[in-house]
Design a protein around this motif. Structure first.
Motif, PDB file in Angstrom:
ATOM      1  N   GLY A 262       0.817  -1.211   0.000  1.00 40.45           N
ATOM      2  CA  GLY A 262       0.000   0.000   0.000  1.00 40.45           C
ATOM      3  C   GLY A 262       0.846   1.254   0.000  1.00 40.45           C
ATOM      4  O   GLY A 262       0.553   2.216  -0.712  1.00 40.45           O
ATOM      5  N   ALA A 263       1.922   1.254   0.793  1.00 36.53           N
ATOM      6  CA  ALA A 263       2.822   2.417   0.825  1.00 36.53           C
ATOM      7  C   ALA A 263       3.479   2.636  -0.529  1.00 36.53           C
ATOM      8  O   ALA A 263       3.567   3.768  -1.022  1.00 36.53           O
ATOM      9  CB  ALA A 263       3.878   2.221   1.914  1.00 36.53           C
ATOM     10  N   ALA A 264       3.931   1.540  -1.157  1.00 42.68           N
ATOM     11  CA  ALA A 264       4.615   1.657  -2.448  1.00 42.68           C
ATOM     12  C   ALA A 264       3.685   2.174  -3.532  1.00 42.68           C
ATOM     13  O   ALA A 264       4.027   3.089  -4.293  1.00 42.68           O
ATOM     14  CB  ALA A 264       5.199   0.299  -2.846  1.00 42.68           C
ATOM     15  N   PHE A 265       2.493   1.610  -3.613  1.00 46.43           N
ATOM     16  CA  PHE A 265       1.546   2.029  -4.645  1.00 46.43           C
ATOM     17  C   PHE A 265       1.033   3.451  -4.401  1.00 46.43           C
ATOM     18  O   PHE A 265       0.802   4.202  -5.347  1.00 46.43           O
ATOM     19  CB  PHE A 265       0.374   1.049  -4.708  1.00 46.43           C
ATOM     20  N   ALA A 266       0.840   3.825  -3.153  1.00 49.15           N
ATOM     21  CA  ALA A 266       0.359   5.172  -2.852  1.00 49.15           C
ATOM     22  C   ALA A 266       1.370   6.228  -3.256  1.00 49.15           C
ATOM     23  O   ALA A 266       1.016   7.260  -3.841  1.00 49.15           O
ATOM     24  CB  ALA A 266       0.028   5.286  -1.362  1.00 49.15           C
ATOM     25  N   VAL A 267       2.646   6.002  -2.953  1.00 45.85           N
ATOM     26  CA  VAL A 267       3.683   6.971  -3.321  1.00 45.85           C
ATOM     27  C   VAL A 267       3.836   7.029  -4.833  1.00 45.85           C
ATOM     28  O   VAL A 267       4.090   8.093  -5.405  1.00 45.85           O
ATOM     29  CB  VAL A 267       5.018   6.607  -2.636  1.00 45.85           C
ATOM     30  N   TRP A 268       3.676   5.887  -5.493  1.00 47.74           N
ATOM     31  CA  TRP A 268       3.708   5.895  -6.958  1.00 47.74           C
ATOM     32  C   TRP A 268       2.558   6.737  -7.497  1.00 47.74           C
ATOM     33  O   TRP A 268       2.719   7.502  -8.460  1.00 47.74           O
ATOM     34  CB  TRP A 268       3.634   4.461  -7.483  1.00 47.74           C
ATOM     35  N   GLY A 269       1.389   6.622  -6.894  1.00 48.08           N
ATOM     36  CA  GLY A 269       0.264   7.462  -7.299  1.00 48.08           C
ATOM     37  C   GLY A 269       0.548   8.938  -7.081  1.00 48.08           C
ATOM     38  O   GLY A 269       0.176   9.780  -7.904  1.00 48.08           O
ATOM     39  N   LEU A 270       1.223   9.277  -5.980  1.00 47.12           N
ATOM     40  CA  LEU A 270       1.609  10.663  -5.720  1.00 47.12           C
ATOM     41  C   LEU A 270       2.539  11.170  -6.805  1.00 47.12           C
ATOM     42  O   LEU A 270       2.414  12.308  -7.276  1.00 47.12           O
ATOM     43  CB  LEU A 270       2.277  10.768  -4.355  1.00 47.12           C
ATOM     44  N   GLY A 271       3.487  10.329  -7.214  1.00 46.49           N
ATOM     45  CA  GLY A 271       4.408  10.722  -8.277  1.00 46.49           C
ATOM     46  C   GLY A 271       3.695  11.008  -9.577  1.00 46.49           C
ATOM     47  O   GLY A 271       4.000  11.976 -10.280  1.00 46.49           O
ATOM     48  N   LEU A 272       2.706  10.168  -9.912  1.00 42.62           N
ATOM     49  CA  LEU A 272       1.912  10.403 -11.123  1.00 42.62           C
ATOM     50  C   LEU A 272       1.178  11.731 -11.043  1.00 42.62           C
ATOM     51  O   LEU A 272       1.059  12.452 -12.033  1.00 42.62           O
ATOM     52  CB  LEU A 272       0.909   9.268 -11.321  1.00 42.62           C
ATOM     53  N   SER A 273       0.694  12.051  -9.856  1.00 42.08           N
ATOM     54  CA  SER A 273      -0.031  13.304  -9.665  1.00 42.08           C
ATOM     55  C   SER A 273       0.832  14.518  -9.968  1.00 42.08           C
ATOM     56  O   SER A 273       0.331  15.553 -10.424  1.00 42.08           O
ATOM     57  CB  SER A 273      -0.555  13.385  -8.227  1.00 42.08           C
ATOM     58  N   ALA A 274       2.142  14.391  -9.726  1.00 44.82           N
ATOM     59  CA  ALA A 274       3.034  15.537  -9.911  1.00 44.82           C
ATOM     60  C   ALA A 274       3.482  15.720 -11.350  1.00 44.82           C
ATOM     61  O   ALA A 274       3.891  16.823 -11.731  1.00 44.82           O
ATOM     62  CB  ALA A 274       4.257  15.386  -9.009  1.00 44.82           C
TER      63      ALA A 274
END
Length: 246
Positions: free
Chosen positions: A161-173
């Motif tokens: 969950g931590a890995a996928f969430a941070v990846w989602g944050l990166g996509l957002s940027a």
């Protein structure tokens, strides 16, 4: 600032919705295995817990569920001016650290808590502690310490969950189109479920047995999780740097 951001993330509607959906998926898995009955028998609770994780149409949504709340989060804060306010209060570097920590914590707990809670429900409400059904992965641990065995699943999904969430944050940027940002996680899950080798199917990573997959080797999954987390951090920092210069 890190503590403040974590508290804000854990008190958000996105965290509540993701956690609630996780509980719903566990319940749906149980109902799917028992034909719509929660209290169907008095069998071993660990078997009932593991049966709830078997493939259902919702299982593939685990990575999407934890990524969706964050694939637009950075753009939303930037466009609303909240990001600028946070940077003025501290610094851009501290803002980045706080944001990554908050997203990782929120993504991890939003998956860990539903699974750990369902394990407790299975243990104290649904059945006994004796393991009767054969378990292929670490059967001795399952037989001697069934609760610890179940918690292994909860911890594993929390790390994912931590890995996928941070990846989602990166996509957002870095992804400017909001619809494309939302579509990428879905395409990723569909691709891994259809075109990628079975060892890399995203929705099957919630099973710790993936760590013993001969294709990946003993360090394959941890390295994969670390790669997702690192890519997410780099995308977020790169996108934030570009926004700061704009």
């Amino acid at each position: 600032m890190v503590k403040t951001e974590i508290k804000r993330a854990l008190g958000s509607w996105a965290f509540a919705a993701t956690t609630a959906f996780g509980l719903f998926m566990m319940l749906e898995g149980r109902l799917d295995q028992t034909g719509g009955r929660i209290f169907s028998d008095s069998g071993p609770y660990l078997s009932k817990f593991l049966d709830s994780l078997r493939f259902t149409p919702l299982t593939i949504l685990w990575p999407v569920t934890v990524m969706f709340p964050f694939v637009l989060s950075y753009r939303r804060e930037r466009d609303s001016g909240f990001q600028g306010l946070m940077v003025l209060k501290a610094s851009r570097g501290e803002y980045r650290r706080a944001k990554i920590a908050a997203v990782a914590c929120s993504g991890s707990l939003s998956l860990f808590l539903p699974m750990a809670g369902w394990l407790l429900f299975c243990k104290f409400i649904l059945g006994s502690g004796k393991v009767e059904n054969p378990i292929r992965f670490l059967p001795e641990l399952a037989g001697r310490f069934p609760f610890l065995y179940g918690m292994m699943y909860a911890v594993n999904v929390g790390v994912l969950g931590a890995a996928f969430a941070v990846w989602g944050l990166g996509l957002s940027a870095v992804v400017q189109n909001r619809y494309l940002a939302l579509l990428i996680p879905v395409c990723y899950c569909v691709f891994t479920g259809v075109a990628a080798p079975r060892a890399w199917e995203a929705f099957k990573l919630i099973d710790p047995a993936a760590y013993s997959n001969p294709v990946l080797g003993g360090w394959g999954i941890p390295l994969y999780e670390l790669a997702l987390f690192t890519i997410g951090c780099l995308l977020f920092i790169g996108g934030d740097c570009h926004a700061g210069k704009a």
